[in-house]
Design an enzyme around this catalytic site. Structure first.
Site, PDB file in Angstrom:
ATOM      1  CD  GLU A 186      -2.745   0.262   2.653  1.00 15.39           C
ATOM      2  OE1 GLU A 186      -3.162  -0.896   2.816  1.00 15.39           O
ATOM      3  OE2 GLU A 186      -2.809   1.141   3.513  1.00 15.39           O
ATOM      4  CB  CYS A 206       2.622   7.064   3.688  1.00 12.05           C
ATOM      5  SG  CYS A 206       2.881   5.847   4.942  1.00 12.05           S
ATOM      6  CB  CYS A 261       6.204  -5.919   9.306  1.00 12.38           C
ATOM      7  SG  CYS A 261       7.532  -5.312  10.368  1.00 12.38           S
ATOM      8  CB  CYS A 312       4.118  -3.625  16.580  1.00 11.70           C
ATOM      9  SG  CYS A 312       5.857  -3.222  16.308  1.00 11.70           S
ATOM     10  CB  CYS A 324       1.236  -2.975  13.586  1.00 13.55           C
ATOM     11  SG  CYS A 324       1.655  -2.726  11.845  1.00 13.55           S
ATOM     12  N   GLY A 377       5.978  -2.475   6.597  1.00 11.18           N
ATOM     13  CA  GLY A 377       7.333  -2.997   6.748  1.00 11.18           C
ATOM     14  C   GLY A 377       8.247  -2.133   7.598  1.00 11.18           C
ATOM     15  CD  GLU A 378      12.034  -1.014  11.148  1.00 11.30           C
ATOM     16  OE1 GLU A 378      11.083  -0.659  11.848  1.00 11.30           O
ATOM     17  OE2 GLU A 378      12.971  -0.241  10.836  1.00 11.30           O
ATOM     18  CB  SER A 409       8.993   5.655  10.437  1.00  8.16           C
ATOM     19  OG  SER A 409       8.369   5.198  11.608  1.00  8.16           O
ATOM     20  CB  SER A 431       7.625   3.270  16.097  1.00  8.78           C
ATOM     21  OG  SER A 431       7.323   3.787  14.838  1.00  8.78           O
ATOM     22  CG  LEU A 432       9.286   5.522  22.923  1.00  8.03           C
ATOM     23  CD1 LEU A 432      10.711   5.007  22.829  1.00  8.03           C
ATOM     24  CD2 LEU A 432       9.284   6.849  23.697  1.00  8.03           C
ATOM     25  CG  HIS A 433       4.477   2.704  19.624  1.00  8.65           C
ATOM     26  ND1 HIS A 433       3.992   3.853  19.041  1.00  8.65           N
ATOM     27  CD2 HIS A 433       4.968   1.956  18.590  1.00  8.65           C
ATOM     28  CE1 HIS A 433       4.186   3.798  17.735  1.00  8.65           C
ATOM     29  NE2 HIS A 433       4.765   2.670  17.440  1.00  8.65           N
ATOM     30  CG  ASN A 488      -6.115   4.263  11.854  1.00 12.60           C
ATOM     31  OD1 ASN A 488      -7.333   4.321  11.760  1.00 12.60           O
ATOM     32  ND2 ASN A 488      -5.289   4.929  11.063  1.00 12.60           N
ATOM     33  CB  CYS A 545      -0.574   1.845   7.216  1.00 15.58           C
ATOM     34  SG  CYS A 545       0.480   1.453   5.870  1.00 15.58           S
TER      35      CYS A 545
HETATM   36  N1  SAH Z   1       8.011  -0.231  10.768  1.00 23.53           N
HETATM   37  C1  SAH Z   1       8.177   1.150  10.902  1.00 23.53           C
HETATM   38  C2  SAH Z   1       7.458   1.976   9.845  1.00 23.53           C
HETATM   39  C3  SAH Z   1       6.084   1.507   9.450  1.00 23.53           C
HETATM   40  S1  SAH Z   1       4.821   1.639  10.664  1.00 23.53           S
HETATM   41  C4  SAH Z   1       7.793   1.608  12.299  1.00 23.53           C
HETATM   42  O1  SAH Z   1       7.235   0.828  13.046  1.00 23.53           O
HETATM   43  O2  SAH Z   1       8.101   2.736  12.631  1.00 23.53           O
HETATM   44  C5  SAH Z   1       4.498   3.395  10.638  1.00 23.53           C
HETATM   45  C6  SAH Z   1       3.860   3.925  11.914  1.00 23.53           C
HETATM   46  O3  SAH Z   1       2.485   3.514  12.004  1.00 23.53           O
HETATM   47  C7  SAH Z   1       4.534   3.424  13.169  1.00 23.53           C
HETATM   48  O4  SAH Z   1       4.753   4.449  14.085  1.00 23.53           O
HETATM   49  C8  SAH Z   1       3.545   2.426  13.670  1.00 23.53           C
HETATM   50  O5  SAH Z   1       3.720   2.163  15.007  1.00 23.53           O
HETATM   51  C9  SAH Z   1       2.226   3.077  13.331  1.00 23.53           C
HETATM   52  N2  SAH Z   1       1.077   2.168  13.379  1.00 23.53           N
HETATM   53  C10 SAH Z   1       1.054   0.860  13.072  1.00 23.53           C
HETATM   54  N3  SAH Z   1      -0.177   0.345  13.288  1.00 23.53           N
HETATM   55  C11 SAH Z   1      -0.953   1.362  13.734  1.00 23.53           C
HETATM   56  C12 SAH Z   1      -2.329   1.471  14.133  1.00 23.53           C
HETATM   57  N4  SAH Z   1      -3.154   0.421  14.077  1.00 23.53           N
HETATM   58  N5  SAH Z   1      -2.776   2.673  14.551  1.00 23.53           N
HETATM   59  C13 SAH Z   1      -1.949   3.747  14.577  1.00 23.53           C
HETATM   60  N6  SAH Z   1      -0.664   3.710  14.204  1.00 23.53           N
HETATM   61  C14 SAH Z   1      -0.150   2.533  13.796  1.00 23.53           C
HETATM   62 FE1  SF4 Z   2       6.389  -3.689  11.559  1.00 21.76          FE
HETATM   63 FE2  SF4 Z   2       6.228  -1.064  12.056  1.00 21.76          FE
HETATM   64 FE3  SF4 Z   2       4.006  -2.622  12.052  1.00 21.76          FE
HETATM   65 FE4  SF4 Z   2       5.802  -2.857  14.008  1.00 21.76          FE
HETATM   66  S1  SF4 Z   2       4.542  -1.032  13.555  1.00 21.76           S
HETATM   67  S2  SF4 Z   2       4.825  -4.543  12.892  1.00 21.76           S
HETATM   68  S3  SF4 Z   2       7.701  -2.517  12.918  1.00 21.76           S
HETATM   69  S4  SF4 Z   2       5.313  -2.168  10.306  1.00 21.76           S
END
Ligand code: SAH
Ligand code: SF4
Length: 382
Positions: A102, A115, A122, A126, A129, A175-176, A207, A229-231, A309, A352
């Protein structure tokens, strides 16, 4: 006994799409051509959107014929394109092997941010995600990464948009990016190149969920913006949300970010973006904000809060707008520039990775129906 053919087998044609300008020069030199032709080729492909070698009229006929015999220019296909009422656009791009990713364009004033995806699925999984939930299929190669930019820019140009079709790029799709390092760097090179897309380094953002050695590598190889991406503000919670934390814990990740900022500080007053997905009742409490403030006090950074999301069966909920604002206020009061990412393109799909999941689902559903029709379990006469 079978005879072995002594003739050498012919070399596979090279995909010129996705080669950096210097690689293109090397390739031309290797087939006995002047390397400066790379500039012309680059301009045709990335600025004039011409993919037919024969139409590149400032190259001699002989060179065009030669290129057609040893090279090709191939990109992904667009299988779905949606435009939301707020102007956000999404594409699903299909690769030669059928893999799908996407790409999203988010307009904001004069800015158009693309984006871009770096992998199919991936591996890091996480917990919140949807891309992670799809598992990992493979890395995208550089033509597939820069191909997303070409296709999106081409579509935007045909919509007669004023100015540059894409002003900013964030590697925040599926993806990462730091686990597909070489291909991502090559694609960023073309995005940066003045003869390519000429996007300034500050407007290119990688990112990462915190692949520590590659953060250091990135700061040596290319000067782009970094988002982490700290979270979660403590290891216990981050281990649960971002499993990569068990390999590179918070101290290590934040130290790598600090090195990244320090390296470029004198030239660009660099700071990094901290991304923090807000999950209701999980990481959105006052004590989490307080811990975050303590953790980030020595890092030059901006914080971007992302209300979760939602997607089916995620097990998480999105906090209310008021709750998000309260969390934001605590960080602002502690002196951090803190923004909240607004949800965009709601009417064409949410997080995403979901769109691809949906297309795949439909394909599977269609296949199941076709199978049932074939085996006459279903009456199709209505
Ligand atoms: N893998 C990389 C880049 C892709 S994810 C990373 O993790 O940074 C891009 C961003 O979208 C990240 O900050 C990720 O944590 C966030 N993201 C993933 N799933 C999400 C969701 N369901 N709601 C909000 N943000 C999300
Ligand atoms: Fe992969 Fe980023 Fe999604 Fe984590 S948030 S699973 S690193 S795409």
């Amino acid at each position: 006994m079978a005879q072995i053919d002594p003739r050498p087998t012919s070399v596979d044609p090279v995909n010129l799409f996705g080669l950096s300008r210097s690689e293109l020069s090397e390739f031309l030199a290797s087939i006995g051509e002047k390397s400066f032709r790379a500039k012309q080729l680059f301009k045709w492909i990335y600025q004039l959107d011409e993919l037919d070698i024969d139409a590149m009229t400032d190259l001699s006929k002989a060179l065009r014929a030669k290129l057609q015999s040893v090279a090709h220019i191939s990109l992904p296909d667009i299988v779905l394109h949606k435009i939301a009422s707020d102007g956000t656009q999404k594409w699903i791009m299909k690769m030669a092997d059928g893999a799908m990713v996407e790409t999203v364009m988010i307009p904001e004033g004069d800015r158009r941010t693309l984006c871009v995806s770096s992998q199919v699925g991936c591996v890091l999984d996480c917990s919140f995600c949807s891309t992670g939930k799809q598992g990992f299929q493979r890395d995208l190669d550089r033509s597939e990464i820069i191909g997303q930019m070409w296709l999106a820019a081409h579509a935007l140009k045909s919509q007669k948009i004023n100015g540059k079709p894409i002003t900013n790029v964030v590697m925040m799709g599926m993806g990462e990016p730091l686990l597909n390092y070489g291909n991502v760097i090559s694609a960023l090179d073309i995005m940066k190149d003045d003869m390519g897309y000429g996007v300034s380094r500050r407007r290119l953002t990688v990112s990462t969920s915190g692949v520590v050695p590659m953060i250091d590598q990135l700061s040596n190889d290319i000067d782009v913006s970094l988002a982490l991406s700290l979270h979660a503000p403590n290891d216990e919670l981050r281990d649960e949300l971002v499993p990569l934390n068990k390999k590179y814990n918070l101290d290590e990740v934040l130290a790598a970010c600090k090195r990244y900022v320090d390296k470029h500080e004198s030239v660009s007053h660099r700071s990094i973006v901290i991304e923090y997905v807000l999950l209701k009742g999980v990481n959105d409490q006052p004590e989490h904000a307080q811990q975050l403030v303590t953790r980030l006090k020595d890092l030059r950074c901006k914080i971007n809060l992302i209300p979760f999301n939602p997607f089916p069966h995620s097990g998480y909920q999105t906090p209310s707008g008021i709750h998000v604002r309260k969390f934001q206020d605590r960080l602002i009061k502690a002196g951090f520039t803190t923004t909240v990412r607004t949800t965009r393109g709601d009417d064409i799909d949410a997080a995403c990775g979901q769109l691809v999941g949906e297309v795949k689902d439909k394909t599977k559903r269609n296949a199941r129906w076709t199978e049932r029709i074939k085996t006459q379990q279903i009456d199709t006469s209505e």
